[in-house]
Design an enzyme around this catalytic site. Structure first.
Site, PDB file in Angstrom:
ATOM      1  N   SER A  62       0.828  -1.213   0.000  1.00  0.00           N
ATOM      2  CA  SER A  62       0.000   0.000   0.000  1.00  0.00           C
ATOM      3  C   SER A  62       0.858   1.259   0.000  1.00  0.00           C
ATOM      4  CB  SER A  62      -0.906   0.017   1.230  1.00  0.00           C
ATOM      5  OG  SER A  62      -1.705  -1.141   1.275  1.00  0.00           O
TER       6      SER A  62
HETATM    7  N1  SAH Z   1      -0.956  -4.080   3.773  1.00  0.00           N
HETATM    8  C1  SAH Z   1      -0.444  -4.762   2.622  1.00  0.00           C
HETATM    9  C2  SAH Z   1      -1.474  -4.624   1.532  1.00  0.00           C
HETATM   10  C3  SAH Z   1      -1.369  -5.651   0.503  1.00  0.00           C
HETATM   11  S1  SAH Z   1      -2.614  -5.524  -0.729  1.00  0.00           S
HETATM   12  C4  SAH Z   1       0.870  -4.134   2.201  1.00  0.00           C
HETATM   13  O1  SAH Z   1       1.011  -2.917   2.343  1.00  0.00           O
HETATM   14  O2  SAH Z   1       1.753  -4.827   1.706  1.00  0.00           O
HETATM   15  C5  SAH Z   1      -3.925  -6.454  -0.005  1.00  0.00           C
HETATM   16  C6  SAH Z   1      -3.617  -7.885   0.327  1.00  0.00           C
HETATM   17  O3  SAH Z   1      -4.849  -8.501   0.713  1.00  0.00           O
HETATM   18  C7  SAH Z   1      -3.073  -8.724  -0.829  1.00  0.00           C
HETATM   19  O4  SAH Z   1      -1.863  -9.305  -0.442  1.00  0.00           O
HETATM   20  C8  SAH Z   1      -4.152  -9.777  -1.068  1.00  0.00           C
HETATM   21  O5  SAH Z   1      -3.646 -11.031  -1.461  1.00  0.00           O
HETATM   22  C9  SAH Z   1      -4.821  -9.844   0.297  1.00  0.00           C
HETATM   23  N2  SAH Z   1      -6.170 -10.380   0.310  1.00  0.00           N
HETATM   24  C10 SAH Z   1      -7.196 -10.157  -0.552  1.00  0.00           C
HETATM   25  N3  SAH Z   1      -8.292 -10.825  -0.169  1.00  0.00           N
HETATM   26  C11 SAH Z   1      -7.960 -11.499   0.971  1.00  0.00           C
HETATM   27  C12 SAH Z   1      -8.666 -12.369   1.858  1.00  0.00           C
HETATM   28  N4  SAH Z   1      -9.950 -12.704   1.655  1.00  0.00           N
HETATM   29  N5  SAH Z   1      -8.015 -12.859   2.932  1.00  0.00           N
HETATM   30  C13 SAH Z   1      -6.717 -12.549   3.160  1.00  0.00           C
HETATM   31  N6  SAH Z   1      -5.995 -11.734   2.367  1.00  0.00           N
HETATM   32  C14 SAH Z   1      -6.608 -11.219   1.287  1.00  0.00           C
END
Ligand code: SAH
Length: 217
Positions: A62
């Site tokens: 993010s």
């Molecule tokens: N806070 C993280 C954001 C990653 S993007 C960072 O800054 O690196 C959002 C993440 O949510 C992705 O890695 C995606 O795979 C995950 N995601 C999406 N749906 C999900 C679910 N149902 N359960 C767990 N993770 C999920």
């Protein structure tokens, strides 16, 4: 003597302050976390830009401004038990670990969860974390209730299952809207009912799962 902060981290934190992030604890946490370790080596030179970057599995780390804003909205005091949905790179997880008692983080991509765990528990020596690979839209019922819940992917609506795992007086921060555009919702649980009181526009990758968008990979 504490380590000197990385000048690129200082520059980023000054920029975030100018954009309206005022919580000193949040800014200190961001200053102390090496964002360049959370992105692939090939794009490490962009790691200090205030933008989202690709981390593999079609996902992104993010934007620092959103990480700071979401964390500020969580209003952590250090004593909270926190549930995070969407570990991704683990960058936001590290921020939460520094500002709360214990963080339970769920990621649906095993490779991302394992890489984040190695970095956070290994190199960064954070020990107040629990990792799970799976569908975070069902929460982590065995560990509920949580004082705070943070969803770092875009949900089509407020996930009822997560609201039910929020402690009375607790707070959930979650981007809600279409797959291309959302509002960041800040919702408190008061007398068992959700009270929405603030939101800004944002853009996240979709929350995919039983109580999110349907699975596409
Ligand atoms: N806070 C993280 C954001 C990653 S993007 C960072 O800054 O690196 C959002 C993440 O949510 C992705 O890695 C995606 O795979 C995950 N995601 C999406 N749906 C999900 C679910 N149902 N359960 C767990 N993770 C999920």
């Amino acid at each position: 003597m504490p380590d000197q902060p990385d000048p690129r981290a200082l520059e980023l934190v000054n920029h975030l302050r100018q954009r309206g992030i005022s919580d000193a604890n949040v800014l200190d946490a961001l200053l102390s976390i090496p964002r360049d370790r959370f992105v692939p080596e090939s794009i490490q030179s962009n790691a200090w830009d205030d933008r989202a970057l690709p981390i593999g599995c079609d996902q992104t780390i993010s934007q620092p401004f959103m990480v700071a804003l979401m964390t500020q909205e969580l209003a952590l005091t250090g004593s909270e038990k926190v549930l995070e949905i969407g570990t991704g790179s683990g960058y936001q997880t590290a921020v939460l670990a520094k500002l709360s008692r214990e963080v339970f983080t769920v990621e649906r991509h095993k490779a991302l969860s394992e890489a984040a765990r190695k970095l956070l528990e290994g190199q960064l020596q954070l020990s107040n974390l629990r990792f799970r690979v799976g569908d975070g839209t069902i929460g982590w019922p065995e560990e509920a209730p949580f004082d705070r819940i943070l969803v770092t992917a875009a949900a089509p609506e407020l996930p009822e299952t997560l609201l039910n795992q929020l402690a009375e007086g607790g707070r959930i921060v979650v981007p809600i809207g279409s797959e291309s555009q959302q509002q960041l919702h800040v919702v408190d649980r008061r007398n068992g009912e959700p009270v929405h009181f603030h939101s800004v526009s944002c853009r996240f990758v979709p929350l995919v799962g039983e109580h999110g968008w349907k699975v596409r990979d």
